[in-house]
Design a protein around this motif. Sequence first.
Motif, PDB file in Angstrom:
ATOM      1  N   VAL A  24       0.825  -1.209   0.000  1.00  0.00           N
ATOM      2  CA  VAL A  24       0.000   0.000   0.000  1.00  0.00           C
ATOM      3  C   VAL A  24       0.857   1.257   0.000  1.00  0.00           C
ATOM      4  O   VAL A  24       0.739   2.098  -0.880  1.00  0.00           O
ATOM      5  CB  VAL A  24      -0.956  -0.002   1.214  1.00  0.00           C
ATOM      6  N   CYS A  25       1.761   1.368   0.983  1.00  0.00           N
ATOM      7  CA  CYS A  25       2.536   2.605   1.106  1.00  0.00           C
ATOM      8  C   CYS A  25       3.932   2.501   0.527  1.00  0.00           C
ATOM      9  O   CYS A  25       4.651   3.492   0.453  1.00  0.00           O
ATOM     10  CB  CYS A  25       2.613   3.036   2.567  1.00  0.00           C
ATOM     11  N   LYS A  26       4.355   1.304   0.116  1.00  0.00           N
ATOM     12  CA  LYS A  26       5.668   1.056  -0.491  1.00  0.00           C
ATOM     13  C   LYS A  26       6.830   1.336   0.457  1.00  0.00           C
ATOM     14  O   LYS A  26       7.948   1.542   0.042  1.00  0.00           O
ATOM     15  CB  LYS A  26       5.864   1.868  -1.782  1.00  0.00           C
ATOM     16  N   LYS A  27       6.561   1.371   1.767  1.00  0.00           N
ATOM     17  CA  LYS A  27       7.620   1.582   2.743  1.00  0.00           C
ATOM     18  C   LYS A  27       8.108   0.240   3.262  1.00  0.00           C
ATOM     19  O   LYS A  27       7.357  -0.725   3.322  1.00  0.00           O
ATOM     20  CB  LYS A  27       7.116   2.419   3.919  1.00  0.00           C
ATOM     21  N   GLN A  28       9.361   0.217   3.658  1.00  0.00           N
ATOM     22  CA  GLN A  28       9.917  -0.985   4.248  1.00  0.00           C
ATOM     23  C   GLN A  28       9.369  -1.130   5.660  1.00  0.00           C
ATOM     24  O   GLN A  28       9.237  -0.148   6.390  1.00  0.00           O
ATOM     25  CB  GLN A  28      11.438  -0.862   4.292  1.00  0.00           C
ATOM     26  N   THR A  29       9.031  -2.340   6.028  1.00  0.00           N
ATOM     27  CA  THR A  29       8.455  -2.562   7.341  1.00  0.00           C
ATOM     28  C   THR A  29       9.099  -3.788   7.978  1.00  0.00           C
ATOM     29  O   THR A  29       9.480  -4.720   7.289  1.00  0.00           O
ATOM     30  CB  THR A  29       6.921  -2.725   7.256  1.00  0.00           C
ATOM     31  N   GLY A  30       9.239  -3.763   9.280  1.00  0.00           N
ATOM     32  CA  GLY A  30       9.816  -4.897   9.999  1.00  0.00           C
ATOM     33  C   GLY A  30       8.819  -6.023  10.133  1.00  0.00           C
ATOM     34  O   GLY A  30       7.630  -5.879   9.857  1.00  0.00           O
ATOM     35  N   LEU A  31       9.308  -7.158  10.590  1.00  0.00           N
ATOM     36  CA  LEU A  31       8.485  -8.354  10.706  1.00  0.00           C
ATOM     37  C   LEU A  31       7.286  -8.137  11.623  1.00  0.00           C
ATOM     38  O   LEU A  31       6.194  -8.611  11.340  1.00  0.00           O
ATOM     39  CB  LEU A  31       9.341  -9.523  11.215  1.00  0.00           C
ATOM     40  N   SER A  32       7.465  -7.394  12.705  1.00  0.00           N
ATOM     41  CA  SER A  32       6.358  -7.214  13.647  1.00  0.00           C
ATOM     42  C   SER A  32       5.177  -6.498  12.996  1.00  0.00           C
ATOM     43  O   SER A  32       4.029  -6.770  13.297  1.00  0.00           O
ATOM     44  CB  SER A  32       6.815  -6.448  14.889  1.00  0.00           C
ATOM     45  N   ALA A  33       5.452  -5.584  12.064  1.00  0.00           N
ATOM     46  CA  ALA A  33       4.372  -4.893  11.355  1.00  0.00           C
ATOM     47  C   ALA A  33       3.833  -5.732  10.214  1.00  0.00           C
ATOM     48  O   ALA A  33       2.676  -5.617   9.838  1.00  0.00           O
ATOM     49  CB  ALA A  33       4.871  -3.553  10.820  1.00  0.00           C
ATOM     50  N   PHE A  34       4.674  -6.598   9.666  1.00  0.00           N
ATOM     51  CA  PHE A  34       4.314  -7.389   8.498  1.00  0.00           C
ATOM     52  C   PHE A  34       3.479  -8.617   8.865  1.00  0.00           C
ATOM     53  O   PHE A  34       2.584  -9.011   8.130  1.00  0.00           O
ATOM     54  CB  PHE A  34       5.603  -7.795   7.770  1.00  0.00           C
ATOM     55  N   MET A  35       3.765  -9.234  10.002  1.00  0.00           N
ATOM     56  CA  MET A  35       3.101 -10.487  10.378  1.00  0.00           C
ATOM     57  C   MET A  35       1.581 -10.379  10.481  1.00  0.00           C
ATOM     58  O   MET A  35       0.884 -11.286  10.029  1.00  0.00           O
ATOM     59  CB  MET A  35       3.690 -11.050  11.675  1.00  0.00           C
ATOM     60  N   PRO A  36       1.015  -9.322  11.040  1.00  0.00           N
ATOM     61  CA  PRO A  36      -0.454  -9.256  11.063  1.00  0.00           C
ATOM     62  C   PRO A  36      -1.069  -9.287   9.668  1.00  0.00           C
ATOM     63  O   PRO A  36      -2.110  -9.897   9.464  1.00  0.00           O
ATOM     64  CB  PRO A  36      -0.749  -7.923  11.770  1.00  0.00           C
ATOM     65  N   MET A  37      -0.400  -8.662   8.680  1.00  0.00           N
ATOM     66  CA  MET A  37      -0.904  -8.697   7.308  1.00  0.00           C
ATOM     67  C   MET A  37      -0.844 -10.115   6.756  1.00  0.00           C
ATOM     68  O   MET A  37      -1.760 -10.564   6.075  1.00  0.00           O
ATOM     69  CB  MET A  37      -0.094  -7.750   6.407  1.00  0.00           C
ATOM     70  N   VAL A  38       0.245 -10.829   7.052  1.00  0.00           N
ATOM     71  CA  VAL A  38       0.393 -12.212   6.597  1.00  0.00           C
ATOM     72  C   VAL A  38      -0.680 -13.083   7.230  1.00  0.00           C
ATOM     73  O   VAL A  38      -1.343 -13.878   6.552  1.00  0.00           O
ATOM     74  CB  VAL A  38       1.806 -12.764   6.924  1.00  0.00           C
ATOM     75  N   LEU A  39      -0.876 -12.918   8.525  1.00  0.00           N
ATOM     76  CA  LEU A  39      -1.892 -13.723   9.217  1.00  0.00           C
ATOM     77  C   LEU A  39      -3.287 -13.432   8.681  1.00  0.00           C
ATOM     78  O   LEU A  39      -4.081 -14.358   8.478  1.00  0.00           O
ATOM     79  CB  LEU A  39      -1.824 -13.480  10.722  1.00  0.00           C
ATOM     80  N   ASP A  40      -3.584 -12.175   8.446  1.00  0.00           N
ATOM     81  CA  ASP A  40      -4.893 -11.824   7.873  1.00  0.00           C
ATOM     82  C   ASP A  40      -5.085 -12.490   6.518  1.00  0.00           C
ATOM     83  O   ASP A  40      -6.139 -13.036   6.225  1.00  0.00           O
ATOM     84  CB  ASP A  40      -5.037 -10.306   7.714  1.00  0.00           C
ATOM     85  N   TRP A  41      -4.035 -12.431   5.678  1.00  0.00           N
ATOM     86  CA  TRP A  41      -4.118 -13.049   4.352  1.00  0.00           C
ATOM     87  C   TRP A  41      -4.296 -14.558   4.462  1.00  0.00           C
ATOM     88  O   TRP A  41      -5.091 -15.147   3.735  1.00  0.00           O
ATOM     89  CB  TRP A  41      -2.874 -12.717   3.523  1.00  0.00           C
ATOM     90  N   LEU A  42      -3.565 -15.200   5.363  1.00  0.00           N
ATOM     91  CA  LEU A  42      -3.677 -16.650   5.523  1.00  0.00           C
ATOM     92  C   LEU A  42      -5.088 -17.066   5.928  1.00  0.00           C
ATOM     93  O   LEU A  42      -5.569 -18.123   5.532  1.00  0.00           O
ATOM     94  CB  LEU A  42      -2.670 -17.164   6.553  1.00  0.00           C
ATOM     95  N   LEU A  43      -5.764 -16.232   6.711  1.00  0.00           N
ATOM     96  CA  LEU A  43      -7.097 -16.570   7.208  1.00  0.00           C
ATOM     97  C   LEU A  43      -8.218 -16.133   6.270  1.00  0.00           C
ATOM     98  O   LEU A  43      -9.374 -16.503   6.473  1.00  0.00           O
ATOM     99  CB  LEU A  43      -7.301 -15.968   8.596  1.00  0.00           C
ATOM    100  N   GLU A  44      -7.881 -15.372   5.214  1.00  0.00           N
ATOM    101  CA  GLU A  44      -8.889 -14.963   4.232  1.00  0.00           C
ATOM    102  C   GLU A  44      -9.364 -16.164   3.424  1.00  0.00           C
ATOM    103  O   GLU A  44      -8.639 -17.131   3.240  1.00  0.00           O
ATOM    104  CB  GLU A  44      -8.304 -13.952   3.247  1.00  0.00           C
ATOM    105  N   GLU A  45     -10.571 -16.049   2.904  1.00  0.00           N
ATOM    106  CA  GLU A  45     -11.101 -17.064   1.996  1.00  0.00           C
ATOM    107  C   GLU A  45     -10.265 -17.075   0.723  1.00  0.00           C
ATOM    108  O   GLU A  45      -9.976 -16.020   0.154  1.00  0.00           O
ATOM    109  CB  GLU A  45     -12.561 -16.744   1.670  1.00  0.00           C
TER     110      GLU A  45
END
Length: 120
Positions: free
Chosen positions: A36-57
């Motif tokens: 979305v913002c094209k900024k570099q982000t650490g794992l702690s900020a990235f993991m919630p997005m990964v988890l949300d994606w994994l749980l999506e249909e």
Amino acid sequence: MTNLEFYKDEIYEMQRDLFDKGLCISDSIGVAICNVCKKQTGLSAFMPMVLDWLLEEHKEPIKLKQWEYDLLKCYQETKDDGEFVDHYILKEMQYKGYFQNIDYNLTIEEILDNCEVIEK
């Protein structure tokens, strides 16, 4: 079926490959680029997005022929990219057998973001 269920085997295989190299999965995704913002982000900020994606249909990509993709892209580029159903010509082409398996309530942008071109 969630993305986790759909990609389970690939995730296990990736983890197995990383383990064989002495790494863990968090080592491989320690830093990420936000789509979305094209900024570099650490794992702690990235993991919630990964988890949300994994749980999506899980959604299969919409399969389009190259000319269907090009036509939709023209609508998008002219800022005339409302819902598919809003465009008379697109609806008529769908009635004639083109644009198969497209939910006509999706916007053109949603279709293009979730498509795969299957033939030229």
